[in-house]
Motif scaffolding. Structure first.
Motif, PDB file in Angstrom:
ATOM      1  N   LYS A  64     -21.300 -22.535  -2.397  1.00 21.49           N
ATOM      2  CA  LYS A  64     -21.191 -21.372  -2.373  1.00 21.49           C
ATOM      3  C   LYS A  64     -21.734 -20.370  -1.382  1.00 21.49           C
ATOM      4  O   LYS A  64     -21.427 -19.469  -0.678  1.00 21.49           O
ATOM      5  CB  LYS A  64     -21.091 -20.415  -3.838  1.00 21.49           C
ATOM      6  CG  LYS A  64     -20.450 -19.049  -4.004  1.00 21.49           C
ATOM      7  CD  LYS A  64     -19.069 -18.861  -3.649  1.00 21.49           C
ATOM      8  CE  LYS A  64     -18.579 -17.470  -4.139  1.00 21.49           C
ATOM      9  NZ  LYS A  64     -17.221 -17.368  -3.470  1.00 21.49           N
ATOM     10  N   MET A  65     -23.099 -20.709  -1.469  1.00 25.42           N
ATOM     11  CA  MET A  65     -24.074 -20.053  -0.500  1.00 25.42           C
ATOM     12  C   MET A  65     -23.788 -20.507   0.848  1.00 25.42           C
ATOM     13  O   MET A  65     -24.055 -19.649   1.653  1.00 25.42           O
ATOM     14  CB  MET A  65     -25.461 -20.484  -0.795  1.00 25.42           C
ATOM     15  CG  MET A  65     -26.076 -20.020  -2.448  1.00 25.42           C
ATOM     16  SD  MET A  65     -25.867 -18.304  -2.519  1.00 25.42           S
ATOM     17  CE  MET A  65     -26.844 -17.512  -1.115  1.00 25.42           C
ATOM     18  N   VAL A  66     -23.406 -21.717   1.221  1.00 22.65           N
ATOM     19  CA  VAL A  66     -23.013 -22.109   2.659  1.00 22.65           C
ATOM     20  C   VAL A  66     -21.920 -21.126   2.986  1.00 22.65           C
ATOM     21  O   VAL A  66     -21.716 -20.610   3.946  1.00 22.65           O
ATOM     22  CB  VAL A  66     -22.763 -23.385   2.777  1.00 22.65           C
ATOM     23  CG1 VAL A  66     -22.197 -23.727   3.962  1.00 22.65           C
ATOM     24  CG2 VAL A  66     -24.066 -24.044   2.459  1.00 22.65           C
ATOM     25  N   SER A  67     -20.939 -20.887   2.108  1.00 25.05           N
ATOM     26  CA  SER A  67     -19.504 -20.169   2.525  1.00 25.05           C
ATOM     27  C   SER A  67     -19.974 -18.882   2.741  1.00 25.05           C
ATOM     28  O   SER A  67     -19.328 -18.132   3.615  1.00 25.05           O
ATOM     29  CB  SER A  67     -18.433 -20.425   1.567  1.00 25.05           C
ATOM     30  OG  SER A  67     -18.874 -19.732   0.544  1.00 25.05           O
ATOM     31  N   ASN A  68     -20.767 -18.156   1.794  1.00 24.57           N
ATOM     32  CA  ASN A  68     -21.054 -16.769   2.078  1.00 24.57           C
ATOM     33  C   ASN A  68     -21.997 -16.597   3.388  1.00 24.57           C
ATOM     34  O   ASN A  68     -21.906 -15.577   4.230  1.00 24.57           O
ATOM     35  CB  ASN A  68     -22.114 -16.406   0.730  1.00 24.57           C
ATOM     36  CG  ASN A  68     -21.143 -16.267  -0.245  1.00 24.57           C
ATOM     37  OD1 ASN A  68     -20.036 -15.966  -0.369  1.00 24.57           O
ATOM     38  ND2 ASN A  68     -22.058 -16.153  -1.627  1.00 24.57           N
ATOM     39  N   PHE A  69     -22.813 -17.578   3.738  1.00 22.09           N
ATOM     40  CA  PHE A  69     -23.602 -17.664   5.001  1.00 22.09           C
ATOM     41  C   PHE A  69     -22.530 -17.571   6.095  1.00 22.09           C
ATOM     42  O   PHE A  69     -22.769 -17.054   6.945  1.00 22.09           O
ATOM     43  CB  PHE A  69     -24.618 -18.726   4.953  1.00 22.09           C
ATOM     44  CG  PHE A  69     -25.387 -18.634   6.483  1.00 22.09           C
ATOM     45  CD1 PHE A  69     -26.281 -17.748   6.428  1.00 22.09           C
ATOM     46  CD2 PHE A  69     -25.069 -19.697   7.331  1.00 22.09           C
ATOM     47  CE1 PHE A  69     -27.148 -17.889   7.596  1.00 22.09           C
ATOM     48  CE2 PHE A  69     -25.978 -19.610   8.654  1.00 22.09           C
ATOM     49  CZ  PHE A  69     -26.805 -18.749   8.705  1.00 22.09           C
ATOM     50  N   ASP A  70     -21.611 -18.277   6.064  1.00 18.43           N
ATOM     51  CA  ASP A  70     -20.817 -18.549   6.853  1.00 18.43           C
ATOM     52  C   ASP A  70     -19.856 -17.280   7.283  1.00 18.43           C
ATOM     53  O   ASP A  70     -19.732 -16.406   8.429  1.00 18.43           O
ATOM     54  CB  ASP A  70     -19.849 -19.538   6.743  1.00 18.43           C
ATOM     55  CG  ASP A  70     -20.296 -21.121   7.093  1.00 18.43           C
ATOM     56  OD1 ASP A  70     -21.218 -21.218   7.606  1.00 18.43           O
ATOM     57  OD2 ASP A  70     -19.641 -22.014   6.567  1.00 18.43           O
ATOM     58  N   GLU A  71     -19.366 -16.447   6.347  1.00 22.79           N
ATOM     59  CA  GLU A  71     -18.963 -15.215   6.184  1.00 22.79           C
ATOM     60  C   GLU A  71     -19.710 -14.142   6.844  1.00 22.79           C
ATOM     61  O   GLU A  71     -19.247 -13.250   7.814  1.00 22.79           O
ATOM     62  CB  GLU A  71     -18.324 -14.805   4.691  1.00 22.79           C
ATOM     63  CG  GLU A  71     -17.193 -15.593   4.334  1.00 22.79           C
ATOM     64  CD  GLU A  71     -16.913 -15.155   3.073  1.00 22.79           C
ATOM     65  OE1 GLU A  71     -17.017 -13.662   2.579  1.00 22.79           O
ATOM     66  OE2 GLU A  71     -16.335 -15.745   2.187  1.00 22.79           O
ATOM     67  N   ILE A  72     -21.026 -14.128   6.645  1.00 22.61           N
ATOM     68  CA  ILE A  72     -22.004 -13.487   7.183  1.00 22.61           C
ATOM     69  C   ILE A  72     -21.993 -13.563   8.571  1.00 22.61           C
ATOM     70  O   ILE A  72     -21.949 -12.446   9.450  1.00 22.61           O
ATOM     71  CB  ILE A  72     -23.572 -13.320   6.408  1.00 22.61           C
ATOM     72  CG1 ILE A  72     -23.103 -12.927   5.297  1.00 22.61           C
ATOM     73  CG2 ILE A  72     -24.405 -12.644   7.194  1.00 22.61           C
ATOM     74  CD1 ILE A  72     -24.372 -12.980   4.342  1.00 22.61           C
ATOM     75  N   MET A  73     -21.990 -14.745   9.135  1.00 28.39           N
ATOM     76  CA  MET A  73     -22.073 -14.992  10.640  1.00 28.39           C
ATOM     77  C   MET A  73     -20.767 -14.751  11.243  1.00 28.39           C
ATOM     78  O   MET A  73     -20.907 -14.249  12.452  1.00 28.39           O
ATOM     79  CB  MET A  73     -22.279 -16.466  10.589  1.00 28.39           C
ATOM     80  CG  MET A  73     -23.816 -17.067  10.098  1.00 28.39           C
ATOM     81  SD  MET A  73     -25.218 -16.154  10.762  1.00 28.39           S
ATOM     82  CE  MET A  73     -25.257 -16.723  12.660  1.00 28.39           C
ATOM     83  N   LYS A  74     -19.824 -14.478  10.603  1.00 30.85           N
ATOM     84  CA  LYS A  74     -18.436 -14.122  11.298  1.00 30.85           C
ATOM     85  C   LYS A  74     -18.397 -12.618  11.324  1.00 30.85           C
ATOM     86  O   LYS A  74     -17.661 -12.041  12.169  1.00 30.85           O
ATOM     87  CB  LYS A  74     -17.323 -14.838  10.653  1.00 30.85           C
ATOM     88  CG  LYS A  74     -17.093 -16.174  10.833  1.00 30.85           C
ATOM     89  CD  LYS A  74     -15.967 -16.749   9.728  1.00 30.85           C
ATOM     90  CE  LYS A  74     -16.001 -18.205   9.843  1.00 30.85           C
ATOM     91  NZ  LYS A  74     -14.962 -18.772   8.755  1.00 30.85           N
TER      92      LYS A  74
END
Length: 111
Positions: free
Chosen positions: A98-108
């Protein structure tokens, strides 16, 4: 004794869920707000969670080893400890994912 341990596991999961919900509400608040939440540090919370999972896995491995070597006849306790360790690890992996997917969303996000 094992029922109490399972109760403690539920309390640990409830505590982690409460902390995650607090983190979520903080993240949902205004981005420009730079406030510090006392006593809540994500890095130390994750380090504590990883330490607890590691401890559960160590206990489970020791119980299984004792049963295999004939030092203990508590097969049920070893099985429960093994299941608790596996469940804890799965929960930790889910938090990580979940943290990795949230980080990916922030980076986008566009700046």
């Amino acid at each position: 004794m094992q029922i109490q341990t399972l109760g403690n596991m539920g309390a640990l999961q409830a505590s982690m869920l409460q902390k995650m919900q607090l983190q979520s509400s903080i993240a949902a608040s205004s981005v420009t707000s730079h406030r510090k939440v006392e006593g809540l540090d994500f890095a130390s919370m994750m380090k504590n969670g990883i330490g607890q999972v590691d401890q559960l896995q160590t206990v489970a491995a020791n119980k299984v080893r004792d049963v295999e070597l004939g030092l203990s006849d508590d097969l049920v306790g070893a099985t429960i400890a093994n299941q608790k360790a596996g469940l804890s690890f799965s929960a930790l992996v889910q938090v990580r994912n979940k943290m990795v997917s949230n980080f990916d969303e922030i980076m986008k996000m566009a700046i």
